[in-house]
Scaffold this motif. Structure first.
Motif, PDB file in Angstrom:
ATOM      1  N   PHE A  61       9.462  49.597 -12.373  1.00 23.57           N
ATOM      2  CA  PHE A  61       8.243  49.343 -11.596  1.00 23.57           C
ATOM      3  C   PHE A  61       7.070  49.016 -12.510  1.00 23.57           C
ATOM      4  O   PHE A  61       6.330  48.049 -12.267  1.00 23.57           O
ATOM      5  CB  PHE A  61       7.899  50.561 -10.733  1.00 23.57           C
ATOM      6  CG  PHE A  61       6.676  50.359  -9.882  1.00 23.57           C
ATOM      7  CD1 PHE A  61       6.762  49.715  -8.663  1.00 23.57           C
ATOM      8  CD2 PHE A  61       5.429  50.797 -10.319  1.00 23.57           C
ATOM      9  CE1 PHE A  61       5.638  49.509  -7.884  1.00 23.57           C
ATOM     10  CE2 PHE A  61       4.302  50.598  -9.554  1.00 23.57           C
ATOM     11  CZ  PHE A  61       4.400  49.951  -8.321  1.00 23.57           C
ATOM     12  N   LEU A  62       6.895  49.782 -13.563  1.00 19.15           N
ATOM     13  CA  LEU A  62       5.738  49.611 -14.433  1.00 19.15           C
ATOM     14  C   LEU A  62       5.857  48.406 -15.362  1.00 19.15           C
ATOM     15  O   LEU A  62       4.839  47.781 -15.693  1.00 19.15           O
ATOM     16  CB  LEU A  62       5.509  50.876 -15.265  1.00 19.15           C
ATOM     17  CG  LEU A  62       5.147  52.139 -14.485  1.00 19.15           C
ATOM     18  CD1 LEU A  62       5.087  53.331 -15.423  1.00 19.15           C
ATOM     19  CD2 LEU A  62       3.825  51.969 -13.743  1.00 19.15           C
ATOM     20  N   LEU A  63       7.058  48.071 -15.786  1.00 22.20           N
ATOM     21  CA  LEU A  63       7.229  47.071 -16.844  1.00 22.20           C
ATOM     22  C   LEU A  63       7.534  45.672 -16.335  1.00 22.20           C
ATOM     23  O   LEU A  63       7.262  44.700 -17.051  1.00 22.20           O
ATOM     24  CB  LEU A  63       8.324  47.514 -17.812  1.00 22.20           C
ATOM     25  CG  LEU A  63       8.026  48.794 -18.602  1.00 22.20           C
ATOM     26  CD1 LEU A  63       9.190  49.154 -19.510  1.00 22.20           C
ATOM     27  CD2 LEU A  63       6.739  48.666 -19.402  1.00 22.20           C
ATOM     28  N   TRP A  64       8.109  45.536 -15.118  1.00 21.57           N
ATOM     29  CA  TRP A  64       8.352  44.159 -14.676  1.00 21.57           C
ATOM     30  C   TRP A  64       7.978  43.889 -13.217  1.00 21.57           C
ATOM     31  O   TRP A  64       7.532  42.787 -12.908  1.00 21.57           O
ATOM     32  CB  TRP A  64       9.784  43.704 -14.947  1.00 21.57           C
ATOM     33  CG  TRP A  64      10.907  44.451 -14.299  1.00 21.57           C
ATOM     34  CD1 TRP A  64      11.651  45.436 -14.869  1.00 21.57           C
ATOM     35  CD2 TRP A  64      11.445  44.243 -12.991  1.00 21.57           C
ATOM     36  NE1 TRP A  64      12.614  45.868 -13.998  1.00 21.57           N
ATOM     37  CE2 TRP A  64      12.523  45.138 -12.835  1.00 21.57           C
ATOM     38  CE3 TRP A  64      11.143  43.388 -11.932  1.00 21.57           C
ATOM     39  CZ2 TRP A  64      13.284  45.220 -11.674  1.00 21.57           C
ATOM     40  CZ3 TRP A  64      11.895  43.454 -10.771  1.00 21.57           C
ATOM     41  CH2 TRP A  64      12.953  44.367 -10.648  1.00 21.57           C
ATOM     42  N   TYR A  65       8.096  44.891 -12.320  1.00 21.19           N
ATOM     43  CA  TYR A  65       7.687  44.562 -10.944  1.00 21.19           C
ATOM     44  C   TYR A  65       6.165  44.507 -10.813  1.00 21.19           C
ATOM     45  O   TYR A  65       5.612  43.522 -10.309  1.00 21.19           O
ATOM     46  CB  TYR A  65       8.250  45.550  -9.927  1.00 21.19           C
ATOM     47  CG  TYR A  65       7.667  45.245  -8.557  1.00 21.19           C
ATOM     48  CD1 TYR A  65       8.028  44.073  -7.885  1.00 21.19           C
ATOM     49  CD2 TYR A  65       6.700  46.061  -7.982  1.00 21.19           C
ATOM     50  CE1 TYR A  65       7.454  43.744  -6.662  1.00 21.19           C
ATOM     51  CE2 TYR A  65       6.133  45.742  -6.762  1.00 21.19           C
ATOM     52  CZ  TYR A  65       6.519  44.590  -6.112  1.00 21.19           C
ATOM     53  OH  TYR A  65       5.940  44.256  -4.912  1.00 21.19           O
ATOM     54  N   ARG A  66       5.481  45.527 -11.258  1.00 20.11           N
ATOM     55  CA  ARG A  66       4.020  45.522 -11.152  1.00 20.11           C
ATOM     56  C   ARG A  66       3.386  44.375 -11.945  1.00 20.11           C
ATOM     57  O   ARG A  66       2.442  43.739 -11.470  1.00 20.11           O
ATOM     58  CB  ARG A  66       3.456  46.869 -11.601  1.00 20.11           C
ATOM     59  CG  ARG A  66       1.953  47.019 -11.371  1.00 20.11           C
ATOM     60  CD  ARG A  66       1.609  46.957  -9.897  1.00 20.11           C
ATOM     61  NE  ARG A  66       0.164  47.069  -9.671  1.00 20.11           N
ATOM     62  CZ  ARG A  66      -0.422  47.017  -8.480  1.00 20.11           C
ATOM     63  NH1 ARG A  66       0.332  46.870  -7.389  1.00 20.11           N
ATOM     64  NH2 ARG A  66      -1.720  47.119  -8.353  1.00 20.11           N
ATOM     65  N   PRO A  67       3.871  44.059 -13.156  1.00 12.26           N
ATOM     66  CA  PRO A  67       3.311  42.891 -13.857  1.00 12.26           C
ATOM     67  C   PRO A  67       3.466  41.581 -13.098  1.00 12.26           C
ATOM     68  O   PRO A  67       2.539  40.772 -13.066  1.00 12.26           O
ATOM     69  CB  PRO A  67       4.085  42.875 -15.176  1.00 12.26           C
ATOM     70  CG  PRO A  67       4.417  44.294 -15.428  1.00 12.26           C
ATOM     71  CD  PRO A  67       4.716  44.872 -14.083  1.00 12.26           C
ATOM     72  N   VAL A  68       4.635  41.333 -12.477  1.00  8.95           N
ATOM     73  CA  VAL A  68       4.787  40.070 -11.748  1.00  8.95           C
ATOM     74  C   VAL A  68       3.931  40.077 -10.481  1.00  8.95           C
ATOM     75  O   VAL A  68       3.424  39.035 -10.050  1.00  8.95           O
ATOM     76  CB  VAL A  68       6.274  39.792 -11.430  1.00  8.95           C
ATOM     77  CG1 VAL A  68       6.780  40.641 -10.268  1.00  8.95           C
ATOM     78  CG2 VAL A  68       6.483  38.314 -11.130  1.00  8.95           C
ATOM     79  N   ASN A 126       0.944  41.567 -10.285  1.00  8.88           N
ATOM     80  CA  ASN A 126      -0.397  41.245 -10.783  1.00  8.88           C
ATOM     81  C   ASN A 126      -0.505  39.792 -11.228  1.00  8.88           C
ATOM     82  O   ASN A 126      -1.570  39.174 -11.118  1.00  8.88           O
ATOM     83  CB  ASN A 126      -0.751  42.160 -11.954  1.00  8.88           C
ATOM     84  CG  ASN A 126      -1.041  43.576 -11.518  1.00  8.88           C
ATOM     85  OD1 ASN A 126      -1.399  43.819 -10.365  1.00  8.88           O
ATOM     86  ND2 ASN A 126      -0.865  44.530 -12.416  1.00  8.88           N
ATOM     87  N   ALA A 127       0.600  39.250 -11.748  1.00 12.62           N
ATOM     88  CA  ALA A 127       0.575  37.858 -12.200  1.00 12.62           C
ATOM     89  C   ALA A 127       0.292  36.911 -11.046  1.00 12.62           C
ATOM     90  O   ALA A 127      -0.548  36.006 -11.158  1.00 12.62           O
ATOM     91  CB  ALA A 127       1.907  37.509 -12.856  1.00 12.62           C
ATOM     92  N   PHE A 128       0.958  37.102  -9.921  1.00 13.74           N
ATOM     93  CA  PHE A 128       0.716  36.239  -8.767  1.00 13.74           C
ATOM     94  C   PHE A 128      -0.628  36.559  -8.105  1.00 13.74           C
ATOM     95  O   PHE A 128      -1.249  35.674  -7.512  1.00 13.74           O
ATOM     96  CB  PHE A 128       1.839  36.400  -7.741  1.00 13.74           C
ATOM     97  CG  PHE A 128       3.067  35.604  -8.068  1.00 13.74           C
ATOM     98  CD1 PHE A 128       3.122  34.245  -7.826  1.00 13.74           C
ATOM     99  CD2 PHE A 128       4.173  36.205  -8.641  1.00 13.74           C
ATOM    100  CE1 PHE A 128       4.243  33.494  -8.134  1.00 13.74           C
ATOM    101  CE2 PHE A 128       5.309  35.482  -8.957  1.00 13.74           C
ATOM    102  CZ  PHE A 128       5.345  34.117  -8.703  1.00 13.74           C
ATOM    103  N   MET A 129      -1.079  37.782  -8.205  1.00 17.26           N
ATOM    104  CA  MET A 129      -2.352  38.156  -7.593  1.00 17.26           C
ATOM    105  C   MET A 129      -3.543  37.631  -8.404  1.00 17.26           C
ATOM    106  O   MET A 129      -4.507  37.104  -7.837  1.00 17.26           O
ATOM    107  CB  MET A 129      -2.448  39.676  -7.465  1.00 17.26           C
ATOM    108  CG  MET A 129      -3.767  40.172  -6.863  1.00 17.26           C
ATOM    109  SD  MET A 129      -3.808  41.962  -6.606  1.00 17.26           S
ATOM    110  CE  MET A 129      -3.698  42.569  -8.293  1.00 17.26           C
ATOM    111  N   LYS A 130      -3.484  37.742  -9.732  1.00 16.78           N
ATOM    112  CA  LYS A 130      -4.622  37.400 -10.580  1.00 16.78           C
ATOM    113  C   LYS A 130      -4.438  36.104 -11.352  1.00 16.78           C
ATOM    114  O   LYS A 130      -5.405  35.606 -11.937  1.00 16.78           O
ATOM    115  CB  LYS A 130      -4.877  38.537 -11.573  1.00 16.78           C
ATOM    116  CG  LYS A 130      -5.158  39.879 -10.910  1.00 16.78           C
ATOM    117  CD  LYS A 130      -5.335  40.978 -11.942  1.00 16.78           C
ATOM    118  CE  LYS A 130      -5.586  42.317 -11.283  1.00 16.78           C
ATOM    119  NZ  LYS A 130      -5.778  43.412 -12.266  1.00 16.78           N
ATOM    120  N   GLU A 131      -3.214  35.576 -11.400  1.00 19.89           N
ATOM    121  CA  GLU A 131      -2.905  34.365 -12.169  1.00 19.89           C
ATOM    122  C   GLU A 131      -3.375  34.493 -13.618  1.00 19.89           C
ATOM    123  O   GLU A 131      -4.102  33.652 -14.140  1.00 19.89           O
ATOM    124  CB  GLU A 131      -3.515  33.128 -11.516  1.00 19.89           C
ATOM    125  CG  GLU A 131      -2.773  32.625 -10.295  1.00 19.89           C
ATOM    126  CD  GLU A 131      -1.342  32.184 -10.601  1.00 19.89           C
ATOM    127  OE1 GLU A 131      -1.031  31.923 -11.775  1.00 19.89           O
ATOM    128  OE2 GLU A 131      -0.540  32.126  -9.655  1.00 19.89           O
TER     129      GLU A 131
END
Length: 314
Positions: free
Chosen positions: A186-193, A195-200
């Motif tokens: 959750f912390l290392l790959w789901y949450r980052p992706v 945030n990636a789509f949310m904040k670009e």
């Protein structure tokens, strides 16, 4: 005795007074007048020769000057690009902070996980509509991982009860996976992706690429089922069926299949996310600038907090 003619020895007797003096001097070789400045001589050719010298000098020195100017301009352009990337990163951070403040004001507080809310997470509210389906699929893959870990643990426990060699080691390791892999994924790959789509922001994409890549390799490794690795995968499944433990073998079959789903599903969305990353024009330089900016900002926050704490003690 002088004849009394004042123009007797003058040069004007042999010279046309209406002839262009420049034309006259043009017929005279420049070498005859080089560097001379005597009284009575015409200075047209001397000045012309001086201009020629200046022209030659400028021609020979123009190239190094232009090269130096080009190098300076290139350095200035690189510096401007670096500053533009830093400003863009700061602008993203400011927008994210404003969005977070607006979210708290309009939608409320943390809601995930439901049994003990620690963060706010809402795909319809925070992810652009064009990418909501992708993020939902990745979220479902993460939920499927939790189910895979739980089923893998049950299969390993039945392997222990069935007397499979190294069954105790498999069960113990699989139980540890239920906690460590759940939190780490959750912390290392789901949450980052997310945030990636949310904040670009480029740095979140790179976190996802790195750690989800490790997760995909881990999924294929677990599907093989080596003994004492905490996996109810293929090799351990064969041992269970050889021992005529049908129910434990069926659980091992499902566990193996789910590990393959994790591997191939992760590969599919890894490629999909990378395509979106490329289309948006993200770069590694942007990611480095964002990481640096984030580190500086966190250091400033810690410094301000420490100053406030120490000043309060005085």
């Amino acid at each position: 005795m002088s004849s009394g003619n004042p123009f007797e020895h003058a040069d004007y007797n042999n010279t046309n007074p209406f002839e262009d003096s420049n034309q006259i001097q043009a017929d005279v070789p420049l070498t005859d007048h080089a560097g001379k400045a005597e009284v009575g001589q015409d200075y047209t050719s001397y000045t012309q020769y001086g201009d020629n010298q200046s022209s030659v000098y400028q021609t020979t020195t123009a190239a190094p000057t232009n090269a130096a100017d080009d190098a300076k301009n290139a350095a200035k352009a690189a510096e401007l690009r670096r500053r533009e990337e830093e400003l863009a990163a700061r602008e993203h951070e400011i927008q994210a902070a404003q969005a977070e403040a607006e979210r708290v004001r309009t939608q409320g507080k943390n809601n995930f996980p439901k049994f003990y809310p620690l963060i706010y997470m809402s795909i319809p509210a925070e992810i652009p509509k064009a990418h909501q389906a992708t993020v939902k699929f990745i979220y479902n893959i993460w939920l499927a991982l939790l189910g895979t870990l739980a089923l893998n643990f049950l299969a390993c426990m039945l392997m222990l009860f069935a007397g499979i060699p190294n069954g105790a080691a498999d069960m113990g390791v699989s139980l540890g996976y239920c906690f460590t892999i759940t939190a780490a994924s959750f912390l290392l790959w789901y949450r980052p992706v997310y945030n990636a789509f949310m904040k670009e922001m480029s740095m979140y994409y790179y976190f996802y690429f790195i750690f989800n890549g490790f997760h995909i390799l881990f999924a294929f490794y677990m599907s093989l089922g080596f003994p004492s690795t905490g996996s109810a995968g293929l090799i351990n499944m064969i041992q269970v069926f050889n021992g005529k433990h049908i129910f434990a073998g069926i659980l091992c079959v499902f566990s193996t299949a789910l590990w393959f789903v994790q591997g191939f599903g992760g590969l599919f969305f890894y490629r999909k996310v990378h395509q979106h990353y490329s289309q948006q024009g993200h770069t590694f330089d942007q990611a480095k600038a964002q990481v640096t900016s984030s580190a500086v900002r966190n250091e400033a926050v810690r410094g301000a907090a420490w100053s406030a704490a120490t000043s309060g003690r005085v």
